[in-house]
Design an enzyme around this catalytic site. Structure first.
Site, short mmCIF file in Angstrom:
data_model
loop_
_atom_site.label_atom_id
_atom_site.label_comp_id
_atom_site.label_asym_id
_atom_site.label_seq_id
_atom_site.Cartn_x
_atom_site.Cartn_y
_atom_site.Cartn_z
N ARG A 99 -0.64 -9.03 13.34
CA ARG A 99 -1.28 -8.00 12.52
C ARG A 99 -1.90 -8.61 11.26
O ARG A 99 -2.96 -8.19 10.82
CB ARG A 99 -0.26 -6.92 12.15
CG ARG A 99 0.08 -6.03 13.36
CD ARG A 99 1.35 -5.24 13.16
NE ARG A 99 1.27 -4.36 12.03
CZ ARG A 99 2.23 -4.21 11.11
NH1 ARG A 99 3.35 -4.90 11.21
NH2 ARG A 99 2.08 -3.40 10.12
N ARG B 150 11.24 -6.01 5.34
CA ARG B 150 11.02 -4.61 5.75
C ARG B 150 11.54 -4.36 7.16
O ARG B 150 12.10 -3.31 7.45
CB ARG B 150 9.51 -4.30 5.68
CG ARG B 150 9.16 -2.86 5.99
CD ARG B 150 7.74 -2.52 5.63
NE ARG B 150 6.77 -3.01 6.60
CZ ARG B 150 5.45 -2.90 6.46
NH1 ARG B 150 4.95 -2.35 5.37
NH2 ARG B 150 4.63 -3.35 7.38
N LYS C 107 0.83 -1.21 0.00
CA LYS C 107 0.00 0.00 0.00
C LYS C 107 0.87 1.26 0.00
O LYS C 107 0.58 2.21 -0.72
CB LYS C 107 -0.92 0.04 1.24
CG LYS C 107 -1.87 -1.15 1.34
CD LYS C 107 -2.89 -0.97 2.46
CE LYS C 107 -2.29 -0.92 3.86
NZ LYS C 107 -1.64 -2.17 4.29
N ARG D 259 -10.08 0.85 9.02
CA ARG D 259 -9.83 -0.54 9.39
C ARG D 259 -11.03 -1.14 10.12
O ARG D 259 -11.00 -2.32 10.49
CB ARG D 259 -8.61 -0.61 10.31
CG ARG D 259 -7.26 -0.77 9.57
CD ARG D 259 -6.16 -0.57 10.59
NE ARG D 259 -4.92 -1.24 10.31
CZ ARG D 259 -3.83 -0.67 9.82
NH1 ARG D 259 -3.87 0.59 9.45
NH2 ARG D 259 -2.71 -1.35 9.68
N ARG E 224 11.06 -1.50 12.45
CA ARG E 224 9.75 -1.30 13.10
C ARG E 224 9.47 -2.43 14.08
O ARG E 224 9.48 -3.60 13.70
CB ARG E 224 8.65 -1.29 12.03
CG ARG E 224 8.32 0.08 11.52
CD ARG E 224 7.33 0.01 10.38
NE ARG E 224 6.02 -0.51 10.77
CZ ARG E 224 4.96 -0.48 9.99
NH1 ARG E 224 5.04 0.07 8.79
NH2 ARG E 224 3.80 -0.97 10.39
P1 AMP Z 1 0.26 0.53 9.36
O1 AMP Z 1 1.50 1.30 9.11
O2 AMP Z 1 -0.90 0.97 8.49
O3 AMP Z 1 0.46 -0.96 9.31
O4 AMP Z 1 -0.21 0.87 10.85
C1 AMP Z 1 0.63 0.63 11.95
C2 AMP Z 1 -0.20 0.53 13.21
O5 AMP Z 1 -0.87 1.78 13.46
C3 AMP Z 1 -1.31 -0.50 13.19
O6 AMP Z 1 -0.85 -1.81 13.48
C4 AMP Z 1 -2.23 0.04 14.27
O7 AMP Z 1 -1.69 -0.19 15.56
C5 AMP Z 1 -2.15 1.55 14.03
N1 AMP Z 1 -3.17 1.98 13.03
C6 AMP Z 1 -2.94 2.48 11.80
N2 AMP Z 1 -4.08 2.77 11.17
C7 AMP Z 1 -5.08 2.46 12.04
C8 AMP Z 1 -6.49 2.48 11.96
N3 AMP Z 1 -7.12 2.92 10.85
N4 AMP Z 1 -7.20 2.07 13.04
C9 AMP Z 1 -6.59 1.65 14.16
N5 AMP Z 1 -5.26 1.54 14.30
C10 AMP Z 1 -4.50 1.95 13.25
#
Ligand code: AMP
Length: 189
Positions: free
Chosen positions: A145, A128, A14, A89, A134
C-alpha cells in the site's frame, strides 16, 4: 462550505488529524477506507464485493468508490463542510469530486498533504496492526500500500497543485504541533 482533502500515505496520521479537525471546525469526516470497512463488517453486498481487494491492499475500482462517496455526501445535506480522508486516490476520482461538488454549488477549498517517509510509515502501521488487527496492515500488505501511494496515488497531487490548492505539511512530530499547522492553513480558506 469548508471542504478539505487530507492527503497522505497510509499511516501518515490522516485519521487522527481528521478527528481533531471535525471537532474544531464542526465538519463531517468521510473516510472511504472506514466506509468500506463498515460495509465489510456488516456484510453488505458492497462489502462482499470489495473485501478481498481491501484485504490484499489493492484499490477498489473508481466507479464503486465514487458512488459510495457521493451517497455519503448526500446523506449530510446540512454539513458545514467535509474532511475527505483517503479520497481521491486517482485523477478520475478527483475530477468527479470536483464535478459533484460543483453541481451542489460548492468546491474543494484546499488539499493538505502529510509528508512522512517510508520507514516511519512502516513502523507506525506495524504498531497500528497490533491494535486494530487490520489484515491490510500486515507487513507485506502495508509495504504494498505504501508503494502504491508513492508510485501512483501521489500523482493526484499535481492536479491540485495546478489549481493552487495544495499545501504540504511535515507529518512527523508532535500530533498537536502538526494539528496547529493544519489549522493555520485551514484558517486561510
Ligand atoms: P484506508 O483506510 O484509507 O487506508 O483504505 C483502506 C483500503 O480501502 C485501501 O487500501 C483500498 O483498498 C480501499 N480504498 C479506500 N479509499 C479508496 C479510494 N479512494 N479508492 C480506491 N480504493 C480505496
Amino acid at each position: 462550505m469548508l471542504n478539505l482533502i487530507l492527503f497522505g500515505p497510509p499511516g501518515a496520521g490522516k485519521g487522527t488529524q481528521s478527528q481533531k479537525l471535525i471537532e474544531k471546525y464542526q465538519l463531517v469526516h468521510i473516510s472511504t477506507g472506514d466506509l468500506f470497512r463498515a460495509h465489510i463488517k456488516n456484510q453488505t453486498e458492497l462489502g462482499k464485493q470489495v473485501s478481498s481487494l481491501i484485504a490484499n491492499g489493492e484499490l477498489v475500482p473508481d466507479q464503486i468508490t465514487i458512488a459510495m462517496l457521493e451517497e455519503e455526501i448526500d446523506k449530510n445535506p446540512d454539513a458545514k463542510g467535509f474532511v475527505f480522508d483517503g479520497f481521491p486516490r486517482t485523477i478520475p476520482q478527483a475530477e468527479e469530486l470536483d464535478k459533484f461538488l460543483e453541481s451542489k454549488g460548492s468546491e474543494i477549498c484546499g488539499v493538505i498533504a502529510l509528508d512522512v517517509d517510508q520507514d516511519e510509515l512502516l513502523k507506525r502501521i506495524a504498531i497500528r496492526q497490533k491494535e486494530s488487527g487490520r489484515a491490510d496492515d500486515e507487513a507485506d500488505k502495508s509495504k504494498k500500500r505504501i508503494d502504491e501511494y508513492f508510485n501512483k496515488i501521489i500523482l493526484v497531487l499535481p492536479y491540485y497543485e495546478a489549481q493552487q490548492k495544495l499545501t504540504k505539511i511535515n507529518g512527523i512530530g508532535d500530533i498537536e504541533d502538526i494539528f496547529g499547522q493544519i489549522c493555520g492553513v485551514m484558517d486561510q480558506y
